[in-house]
Write a protein that holds these residues in place. Structure first.
Motif, PDB file in Angstrom:
ATOM      1  N   PHE A  77       0.803  -1.223   0.000  1.00 45.39           N
ATOM      2  CA  PHE A  77       0.000   0.000   0.000  1.00 45.39           C
ATOM      3  C   PHE A  77       0.837   1.275   0.000  1.00 45.39           C
ATOM      4  O   PHE A  77       0.290   2.359  -0.153  1.00 45.39           O
ATOM      5  CB  PHE A  77      -1.014  -0.010   1.141  1.00 45.39           C
ATOM      6  N   GLU A  78       2.129   1.167   0.116  1.00 41.38           N
ATOM      7  CA  GLU A  78       2.988   2.332  -0.096  1.00 41.38           C
ATOM      8  C   GLU A  78       3.111   2.643  -1.586  1.00 41.38           C
ATOM      9  O   GLU A  78       3.511   3.736  -1.964  1.00 41.38           O
ATOM     10  CB  GLU A  78       4.377   2.090   0.494  1.00 41.38           C
ATOM     11  N   HIS A  79       2.752   1.682  -2.444  1.00 37.61           N
ATOM     12  CA  HIS A  79       2.887   1.830  -3.892  1.00 37.61           C
ATOM     13  C   HIS A  79       1.553   1.856  -4.627  1.00 37.61           C
ATOM     14  O   HIS A  79       1.447   2.462  -5.684  1.00 37.61           O
ATOM     15  CB  HIS A  79       3.743   0.693  -4.460  1.00 37.61           C
ATOM     16  N   PHE A  80       0.556   1.155  -4.103  1.00 40.78           N
ATOM     17  CA  PHE A  80      -0.740   1.050  -4.766  1.00 40.78           C
ATOM     18  C   PHE A  80      -1.843   1.460  -3.797  1.00 40.78           C
ATOM     19  O   PHE A  80      -1.762   1.194  -2.608  1.00 40.78           O
ATOM     20  CB  PHE A  80      -1.009  -0.388  -5.229  1.00 40.78           C
ATOM     21  N   ALA A  81      -2.891   2.069  -4.337  1.00 41.28           N
ATOM     22  CA  ALA A  81      -4.011   2.511  -3.511  1.00 41.28           C
ATOM     23  C   ALA A  81      -5.119   1.467  -3.417  1.00 41.28           C
ATOM     24  O   ALA A  81      -5.994   1.572  -2.568  1.00 41.28           O
ATOM     25  CB  ALA A  81      -4.589   3.807  -4.078  1.00 41.28           C
ATOM     26  N   VAL A  82      -5.091   0.465  -4.291  1.00 45.35           N
ATOM     27  CA  VAL A  82      -6.182  -0.499  -4.383  1.00 45.35           C
ATOM     28  C   VAL A  82      -5.609  -1.906  -4.471  1.00 45.35           C
ATOM     29  O   VAL A  82      -4.588  -2.131  -5.109  1.00 45.35           O
ATOM     30  CB  VAL A  82      -7.029  -0.229  -5.649  1.00 45.35           C
ATOM     31  N   LEU A  83      -6.301  -2.845  -3.843  1.00 42.84           N
ATOM     32  CA  LEU A  83      -5.964  -4.259  -3.965  1.00 42.84           C
ATOM     33  C   LEU A  83      -7.252  -5.020  -4.228  1.00 42.84           C
ATOM     34  O   LEU A  83      -8.216  -4.897  -3.470  1.00 42.84           O
ATOM     35  CB  LEU A  83      -5.310  -4.779  -2.682  1.00 42.84           C
ATOM     36  N   GLU A  84      -7.269  -5.779  -5.299  1.00 45.29           N
ATOM     37  CA  GLU A  84      -8.440  -6.596  -5.600  1.00 45.29           C
ATOM     38  C   GLU A  84      -8.451  -7.795  -4.662  1.00 45.29           C
ATOM     39  O   GLU A  84      -7.463  -8.504  -4.535  1.00 45.29           O
ATOM     40  CB  GLU A  84      -8.390  -7.097  -7.044  1.00 45.29           C
ATOM     41  N   ILE A  85      -9.554  -7.980  -3.982  1.00 45.28           N
ATOM     42  CA  ILE A  85      -9.723  -9.143  -3.112  1.00 45.28           C
ATOM     43  C   ILE A  85     -10.861  -9.951  -3.710  1.00 45.28           C
ATOM     44  O   ILE A  85     -12.028  -9.665  -3.488  1.00 45.28           O
ATOM     45  CB  ILE A  85     -10.039  -8.734  -1.663  1.00 45.28           C
ATOM     46  N   ASP A  86     -10.503 -10.947  -4.508  1.00 48.55           N
ATOM     47  CA  ASP A  86     -11.541 -11.708  -5.191  1.00 48.55           C
ATOM     48  C   ASP A  86     -11.728 -13.110  -4.642  1.00 48.55           C
ATOM     49  O   ASP A  86     -12.597 -13.829  -5.082  1.00 48.55           O
ATOM     50  CB  ASP A  86     -11.275 -11.766  -6.692  1.00 48.55           C
ATOM     51  N   PHE A  87     -10.929 -13.513  -3.635  1.00 49.00           N
ATOM     52  CA  PHE A  87     -11.087 -14.876  -3.153  1.00 49.00           C
ATOM     53  C   PHE A  87     -12.417 -15.089  -2.446  1.00 49.00           C
ATOM     54  O   PHE A  87     -12.873 -16.207  -2.320  1.00 49.00           O
ATOM     55  CB  PHE A  87      -9.913 -15.329  -2.279  1.00 49.00           C
ATOM     56  N   THR A  88     -13.075 -14.016  -2.009  1.00 43.38           N
ATOM     57  CA  THR A  88     -14.392 -14.189  -1.396  1.00 43.38           C
ATOM     58  C   THR A  88     -15.423 -14.613  -2.431  1.00 43.38           C
ATOM     59  O   THR A  88     -16.474 -15.131  -2.084  1.00 43.38           O
ATOM     60  CB  THR A  88     -14.864 -12.901  -0.701  1.00 43.38           C
ATOM     61  N   PHE A  89     -15.126 -14.411  -3.697  1.00 35.52           N
ATOM     62  CA  PHE A  89     -16.004 -14.899  -4.751  1.00 35.52           C
ATOM     63  C   PHE A  89     -16.040 -16.423  -4.733  1.00 35.52           C
ATOM     64  O   PHE A  89     -17.052 -17.040  -5.023  1.00 35.52           O
ATOM     65  CB  PHE A  89     -15.507 -14.406  -6.112  1.00 35.52           C
ATOM     66  N   TYR A  90     -14.923 -17.029  -4.362  1.00 40.97           N
ATOM     67  CA  TYR A  90     -14.802 -18.477  -4.389  1.00 40.97           C
ATOM     68  C   TYR A  90     -15.158 -19.134  -3.068  1.00 40.97           C
ATOM     69  O   TYR A  90     -15.586 -20.264  -3.025  1.00 40.97           O
ATOM     70  CB  TYR A  90     -13.380 -18.876  -4.788  1.00 40.97           C
ATOM     71  N   ARG A  91     -14.942 -18.441  -1.966  1.00 46.22           N
ATOM     72  CA  ARG A  91     -15.294 -18.967  -0.649  1.00 46.22           C
ATOM     73  C   ARG A  91     -15.314 -17.827   0.362  1.00 46.22           C
ATOM     74  O   ARG A  91     -14.743 -16.779   0.126  1.00 46.22           O
ATOM     75  CB  ARG A  91     -14.362 -20.080  -0.213  1.00 46.22           C
ATOM     76  N   PRO A  92     -15.958 -18.026   1.516  1.00 46.76           N
ATOM     77  CA  PRO A  92     -16.089 -16.945   2.493  1.00 46.76           C
ATOM     78  C   PRO A  92     -14.763 -16.587   3.160  1.00 46.76           C
ATOM     79  O   PRO A  92     -13.844 -17.404   3.226  1.00 46.76           O
ATOM     80  CB  PRO A  92     -17.071 -17.512   3.516  1.00 46.76           C
ATOM     81  N   LEU A  93     -14.690 -15.342   3.661  1.00 39.57           N
ATOM     82  CA  LEU A  93     -13.513 -14.913   4.404  1.00 39.57           C
ATOM     83  C   LEU A  93     -13.306 -15.757   5.654  1.00 39.57           C
ATOM     84  O   LEU A  93     -12.195 -16.134   5.981  1.00 39.57           O
ATOM     85  CB  LEU A  93     -13.653 -13.448   4.818  1.00 39.57           C
ATOM     86  N   LEU A  94     -14.390 -16.029   6.372  1.00 38.88           N
ATOM     87  CA  LEU A  94     -14.304 -16.836   7.584  1.00 38.88           C
ATOM     88  C   LEU A  94     -15.100 -18.119   7.399  1.00 38.88           C
ATOM     89  O   LEU A  94     -16.179 -18.119   6.812  1.00 38.88           O
ATOM     90  CB  LEU A  94     -14.844 -16.073   8.791  1.00 38.88           C
ATOM     91  N   GLU A  95     -14.558 -19.191   7.926  1.00 41.57           N
ATOM     92  CA  GLU A  95     -15.260 -20.466   7.903  1.00 41.57           C
ATOM     93  C   GLU A  95     -16.320 -20.463   9.008  1.00 41.57           C
ATOM     94  O   GLU A  95     -16.419 -19.515   9.792  1.00 41.57           O
ATOM     95  CB  GLU A  95     -14.261 -21.617   8.103  1.00 41.57           C
ATOM     96  N   ASP A  96     -17.089 -21.537   9.115  1.00 44.37           N
ATOM     97  CA  ASP A  96     -18.147 -21.624  10.124  1.00 44.37           C
ATOM     98  C   ASP A  96     -17.622 -21.493  11.551  1.00 44.37           C
ATOM     99  O   ASP A  96     -18.335 -21.044  12.445  1.00 44.37           O
ATOM    100  CB  ASP A  96     -18.916 -22.942   9.982  1.00 44.37           C
TER     101      ASP A  96
END
Length: 104
Positions: A77-96
């Motif tokens: 984040f010292e170099h880029f303002a945005v980060l794509e977080i697409d793994f939630t498309f495939y599964r949830p951030l937190l498990e049950d």
């Protein structure tokens, strides 16, 4: 061969003509832990000896993926303002069980 200073690189980027891109448009990547960015995004003194690797197979070809530890995101984040977080498309951030899920 030494790299230009961060200030010199920022000046060069600031001078680049983005051909009328709206000033609120932000640039980033779809990956933040790419091991190939050591000495470009990630300081080698902090991450060079902490790169993890794994082999992946795609289209019949095998390649090795190199990743730096998750705490490297602060340098990202010292170099880029945005980060794509697409793994939630495939599964949830937190498990049950409320533990972080793995996307591989």
């Amino acid at each position: 061969m030494s790299l230009p200073s961060v200030e010199d690189r920022r000046t060069a980027v600031d001078a680049y003509d983005f051909h009328g891109v709206h000033p609120h448009v932000r640039f980033g990547t779809a990956s933040d832990r790419y091991g190939g960015w050591i000495d470009q995004i990630y300081p080698s003194d902090q991450y060079a000896d902490r790169v993890s690797t794994r082999s992946r197979k795609m289209g019949g070809e095998t390649f090795t993926e190199r990743r730096v530890p998750i705490e490297s995101v602060r340098h990202y984040f010292e170099h880029f303002a945005v980060l794509e977080i697409d793994f939630t498309f495939y599964r949830p951030l937190l498990e049950d069980d409320d533990e972080p899920g793995s996307n591989y």
